[in-house]
Design an enzyme around this catalytic site. Structure first.
Site, PDB file in Angstrom:
ATOM      1  N   GLY A 117       0.838  -1.208   0.000  1.00 13.44           N
ATOM      2  CA  GLY A 117       0.000   0.000   0.000  1.00 13.44           C
ATOM      3  C   GLY A 117       0.860   1.240   0.000  1.00 13.44           C
ATOM      4  N   GLY A 119      -0.385   7.998   1.195  1.00 14.28           N
ATOM      5  CA  GLY A 119      -0.677   7.895   2.619  1.00 14.28           C
ATOM      6  C   GLY A 119       0.479   7.364   3.460  1.00 14.28           C
ATOM      7  N   GLY A 164       1.749   4.437   3.783  1.00 12.50           N
ATOM      8  CA  GLY A 164       2.703   3.564   3.091  1.00 12.50           C
ATOM      9  C   GLY A 164       3.745   4.353   2.325  1.00 12.50           C
ATOM     10  CB  SER A 219      -6.369   1.035  13.394  1.00  8.79           C
ATOM     11  OG  SER A 219      -7.312   1.939  13.918  1.00  8.79           O
ATOM     12  CE1 TYR A 239      -9.088  -0.104   8.802  1.00  5.60           C
ATOM     13  CE2 TYR A 239      -9.822   1.006  10.800  1.00  5.60           C
ATOM     14  CZ  TYR A 239      -8.890   0.851   9.794  1.00  5.60           C
ATOM     15  OH  TYR A 239      -7.757   1.629   9.784  1.00  5.60           O
TER      16      TYR A 239
END
Ligand SMILES: NC(=O)c1ccc[n+]([C@@H]2O[C@H](COP(=O)([O-])OP(=O)(O)OC[C@H]3O[C@@H](n4cnc5c(N)ncnc54)[C@H](OP(=O)(O)O)[C@@H]3O)[C@@H](O)[C@H]2O)c1
Length: 292
Positions: free
Chosen positions: A17, A21, A23, A150, A175
């Site tokens: 990724g 962002g 990554g 997260s 998520y």
């Protein structure tokens, strides 16, 4: 947490990724320290743009891209094969890719998409690259796996037998569950890697200004719009990730959870053997591709 400009020279890092962002910023931070950095994305155009941005900003030409749809197990297999053919070592693997999904969707393998993209396919990619990580650690004294999680993992339970279904789908919980799975996986993998020189740790960057919530679930877009002014600058936000991936003092640290650069206690139900082994078993059962 300052970067030694040459401390990563000769090392190879893979960041999933990596086209924007967290990554891309992490890849840039590591590239600035002289490493060879390989980013993974699903669009060749966005990979090329990102590689160019990282090369320019880091003044390091050893930045490359590999294309893979990280939601697909067969793409993960091809990605691992391409990486193993092209690069001699793997010093740092950053399992970063993640998305919030609004409506129930399935991956190309028929698995709920949050679970497949945010957790399961990282399990697969890591498994496929594990021998290379171990050989790297044998030859160089260490190799590291960084799992980007997260704080939202706290909303989910560690019961992975009950995964989000189409009926009554809740994207936030899906998520959260995928991020909790990364924590549990970190605990189990760290145990299995003891003595190998390969470490694995989970880290959350905190609330960072990226496009994660502008491109996915409505609930996340709304939360982000309200909270956006509180979000951290991207490059500041990834500093702890770059530190965990590169700092000498973290060389032997494994199986831990960090909120930014602060170590937090790994919750008991993320490290209990009966739970970690059950997740391992579920993950194995969900992998359909023939491994390398
Ligand atoms: N931002 C935050 O505040 C925050 C907080 C805690 C944790 N995190 C975690 O940090 C990680 C990165 O988040 P972010 O905020 O940087 O998200 P982002 O800005 O949305 O970036 C996601 C990256 O993943 C790539 N990607 C998405 N789906 C893919 C797929 N199927 N195959 C290959 N690449 C794919 C995107 O590539 P494309 O260009 O192709 O879309 C992009 O490069 C996630 O794991 C997230 O959970 C973020």
């Amino acid at each position: 947490m300052t970067a030694d400009k040459s401390s990563m020279e000769g090392k190879v890092c893979l960041v999933t990724g990596g086209t924007r962002g967290v990554g891309e910023a992490t890849a840039l931070g590591i590239a600035r320290m002289g490493a060879t950095v390989v980013i993974v994305g699903r669009s060749q155009e966005r990979i090329n743009d990102s590689v160019e941005r990282i090369r320019t900003a880091s003044a390091n030409n050893f930045v490359y891209g590999l294309k893979a749809d990280l939601s697909s197990q067969s793409d993960i297999l091809q990605l691992a094969q391409a990486f193993l053919e092209r690069y001699p070592t793997l010093d740092v693997l950053v399992n970063n890719v993640g998305a919030t999904i609004l409506n129930y969707q399935e991956s190309p393998d028929g698995i709920e998409l949050s679970w497949a993209l945010n957790y399961l396919n990282h399990y697969l990619l890591t498994h496929l690259l594990l021998d290379m990580l171990k050989v790297t650690a044998e030859e160089r004294g260490e190799a590291r796996i960084i799992e980007i999680t997260s704080s939202i993992f706290q909303l989910a339970s560690s019961n992975f037998d009950r995964q989000q279904q189409k009926r009554g789908y809740n994207g936030a919980l899906a998520y959260a569950q995928s991020k909790r799975a990364m924590m549990v996986y970190t605990s189990e993998l760290a145990r299995r890697l003891e003595g190998s020189g390969v470490t694995v740790n989970a880290i959350t960057p905190g609330f960072v200004k990226t496009e994660i919530a502008t491109t996915s679930a409505l609930w996340a877009r709304l939360i982000m719009r309200v909270l956006q002014p509180l979000a951290m600058d991207l490059h500041k936000g990834v500093e702890p990730i770059v530190w965990l991936a590169t700092a000498g003092e973290m060389r032997k640290v494994s199986g831990r959870y960090f909120y930014r650069s602060k170590e937090k206690k790994m919750p008991k139900d993320c490290s209990e053997r009966v739970i970690t082994q059950r997740l391992w078993q579920i993950s194995q059962e969900q992998i359909a591709v023939t491994t390398l």
